[in-house]
Design an enzyme around this catalytic site. Structure first.
Site, PDB file in Angstrom:
ATOM      1  N   ASP A 221       6.311   3.209   4.422  1.00  0.00           N
ATOM      2  CA  ASP A 221       5.917   1.940   3.819  1.00  0.00           C
ATOM      3  C   ASP A 221       6.965   0.850   4.057  1.00  0.00           C
ATOM      4  OD1 ASP A 221       4.184   0.615   1.598  1.00  0.00           O
ATOM      5  OD2 ASP A 221       6.235   0.352   0.877  1.00  0.00           O
ATOM      6  N   GLU A 290       4.733   1.225   8.910  1.00  0.00           N
ATOM      7  CA  GLU A 290       4.093  -0.025   8.494  1.00  0.00           C
ATOM      8  C   GLU A 290       5.084  -1.174   8.599  1.00  0.00           C
ATOM      9  OE1 GLU A 290       2.118  -2.370   4.749  1.00  0.00           O
ATOM     10  OE2 GLU A 290       4.033  -1.346   4.634  1.00  0.00           O
TER      11      GLU A 290
END
Ligand code: GLC
Length: 573
Positions: A221, A290
């Site tokens: 993330d 990401e």
């Protein structure tokens, strides 16, 4: 007895080493599950692990190879799980570690790999590390990014102008430690300090904990937020007059994003995972990174060991009014950038962006999946997109996403991610079959009575059926390793051709309101093709024969054509 033991050992060794598939991910479909919204098993209106386990047959049915779980860790849910207060335990609302083990076991029995969301940039403010950091207890005192206040005319100010993704200053004052801490997201998500070696060590322990529990990779993330400039310099203005100064986009993030050190940490995590796979004789771990970053900085993650540096082109660069040339340019750019030995990836949607059916319009709901599943490499699908789920409109009062709430009533719609996070629409019963509770954490979309999986399973032709066709097509060698060519006809028709021997697969899209007849005939193509699949709104239907020297593509259509041999072999003709 001894002979039996030796035989068992031998069989185990053969079974485990024979089972390793170094290429498992190269043509994979990865399905993202947003746990809060997938399936509620205990009637509290919130999705949970047992709910997911009960629906894994669906994930296998649509042909996913792996599914990525958005965070299920213990969390006060300030950012719905992306604020973690214990990296090695499960959020009680979602279940227990034993439930997780059952989920992994069932996934394995269905041939599905489990990918965890790993959130390295920040923890929750409720994490014991943060509480100890406030108290300056070693070694936690340095686990977060703390700075002294800037005093101007006797008043306290944040150390610099850095902004949070969720609006306003990225700095929060702490009255106990008498310093500001950095939070690039919500104030309940203090940034971890990757310049601290003990913190880095702790985070590798987290990865190992989950690998030992059987996970096959991690979606990392907000990876490009991990490091900040060591001089804490102010970021330059983006010179935007259309947005408030408190909006994240009003600055250019040269000191809080994409710092070089990030790529080095990722390399160390790649090694950790490779060592783990070698030691346990298991398939290579998938790393999905990401980073909403420039093209160059995104593809750079390949060289640090990312399997899937998320390619967000269908989300950030292309939209409903993009033309065929825009698609071609971006697809070609990505294909060219993939280093040798690595594979491309195509993200159709996720929990942070409007659903594909809403971004591109209902009539084009199938188009992006069609492109993503036909191009070489990995397709990443957000739960619900396989049945064409759509965004739900939210009032400000209904909004719960911090990105929306913090933007205020006038601007929440620009930022809120609630619209794409509504519960999965399984059937037409109470709460779309998501929960037995009428009240769910986010309201169910009102279209669930007609738009739901059960209905689509029972019908002849719809998003779900098209998705299944695309999935089985993706398994064919022509998609796995055929050549690919992207062309544009008459400025508006995009044509993707995949070929291998006698096999030809072509996707053509015509998003305009006028039909087209194009001549794509060439020596390499068979003169006659057949419609294998068409988007739900198209007037062309599967089984229609077409000639390549005058190929008819109706308005608002995306069509998957194949050579006749493929169609016949799949339809037992
Ligand atoms: C990522 C997640 C998003 C979250 C943010 C902070 O962008 O996808 O949902 O809010 O990171 O963790």
């Amino acid at each position: 007895m001894l002979r039996l033991t030796i035989l068992t050992c031998f069989l185990l060794i053969v079974a485990s080493s024979a089972a390793v598939n170094p290429n498992w991910y190269k043509n994979a479909v990865v399905y993202q599950i947003y746990p809060r919204s997938f399936k509620d098993s205990n009637g509290d209106g919130i999705g949970d692990l047992n709910g997911i386990t009960s629906k894994l047959e669906h994930v296998a049915d649509i042909g996913a190879d792996a599914f990525w779980l958005s965070p299920i860790y213990k969390s006060p849910q300030v950012d719905f799980g992306y604020d973690i207060s214990n990296f090695t335990d499960i959020e009680p609302t979602y279940g227990t570690l034993a439930d997780f083990d059952r989920l992994v076991a069932k996934a394995k029995s269905l041939g599905l790999k489990v990918i965890m969301d790993f959130v390295p940039n920040h923890s929750s403010h409720e994490h014991p590390w943060f509480k100890k950091s406030i108290q300056r207890i070693k070694p936690y005192d340095e686990f977060y990014v703390w700075r002294n206040a800037k005093i101007i005319n006797g008043t306290r100010h944040p150390p610099n102008n850095w902004l949070s993704n969720f609006q306003g200053s990225a700095w929060q004052w702490n009255d106990v430690r008498k310093q500001y801490y950095l939070h690039q997201f919500a104030a309940g998500q203090p940034d971890l300090n990757y310049r601290n070696p003990t913190l880095r060590q702790e985070m590798t322990k987290v990865l190992t904990f989950w690998m030992n529990r059987g996970v096959s990779g991690f979606r990392i993330d907000a990876i490009n937020h991990m490091y900040e400039d060591i001089h804490f310099r102010d970021e330059p203005s983006a010179n935007r007059t259309d947005i408030p100064k408190t909006d994240y986009d009003s600055l250019v993030h040269i000191y809080t994003k994409d710092q070089n050190e990030t790529y080095e940490v990722l390399k160390s995590w790649r090694k950790l995972m490779d060592d783990h796979s070698a030691r346990t004789k298991t398939d290579p771990k998938m790393i999905l990174t990401e980073a909403y970053a420039s093209h160059d900085l995104t593809v750079k993650y390949y060289n640090s060991g990312s399997t899937v540096p998320f390619n967000f082109m269908f989300i950030t660069d292309l939209h409903n009014s993009s033309n065929a040339m825009d698609f071609k340019r971006l697809i070609d750019r990505w294909m060219k950038a993939v280093p040798n030995g690595k594979v491309a990836n195509w993200v159709v949607g996720n929990h942070d962006n409007h659903r594909v059916a809403s971004r591109f319009g209902r009539s084009r709901a199938d188009e992006i999946s069609m492109i993503a599943m036909t191009l070489p490499g990995i397709a990443v699908i957000y739960n619900g997109d396989e049945i064409g789920m759509e965004d739900r409109n939210f009032t400000y009062a209904e909004t719960v996403d911090p990105a929306g709430c913090n933007s205020g009533p006038a601007r929440y719609q620009l930022r809120s991610r609630d619209p794409e996070r509504t519960p999965y629409q399984w059937d037409n019963t109470t709460s779309a079959g998501f929960s037995t509770n009428r009240k769910t954490w986010l309201p169910v979309h009102s279209n669930y009575k007609t738009l739901n999986l059960k209905r689509q399973k029972g019908e002849y032709y719809n998003h779900y059926q098209i998705f299944k066709i695309l999935r089985s097509m993706k398994r064919r060698p022509v998609i796995e390793r055929g050549t690919s060519k992207v062309e544009v006809y008459g400025n508006r028709i995009l044509c993707i051709t995949r070929s291998l021997g006698n096999d030809t697969v072509i996707v053509m899209t015509n998003p305009s309101n006028r039909p087209a007849a194009v001549n794509i005939s060439s020596r390499e193509l068979p003169p006659v093709l057949i419609v294998y699949a068409a988007n739900v709104d198209s007037t062309l239907r599967p089984g229609t024969l077409v000639v390549t020297n005058s190929l008819f593509v109706p308005e608002y259509s995306s069509i998957l054509f194949t050579s006749l041999n493929i169609y016949w072999s799949d339809h037992n003709v």
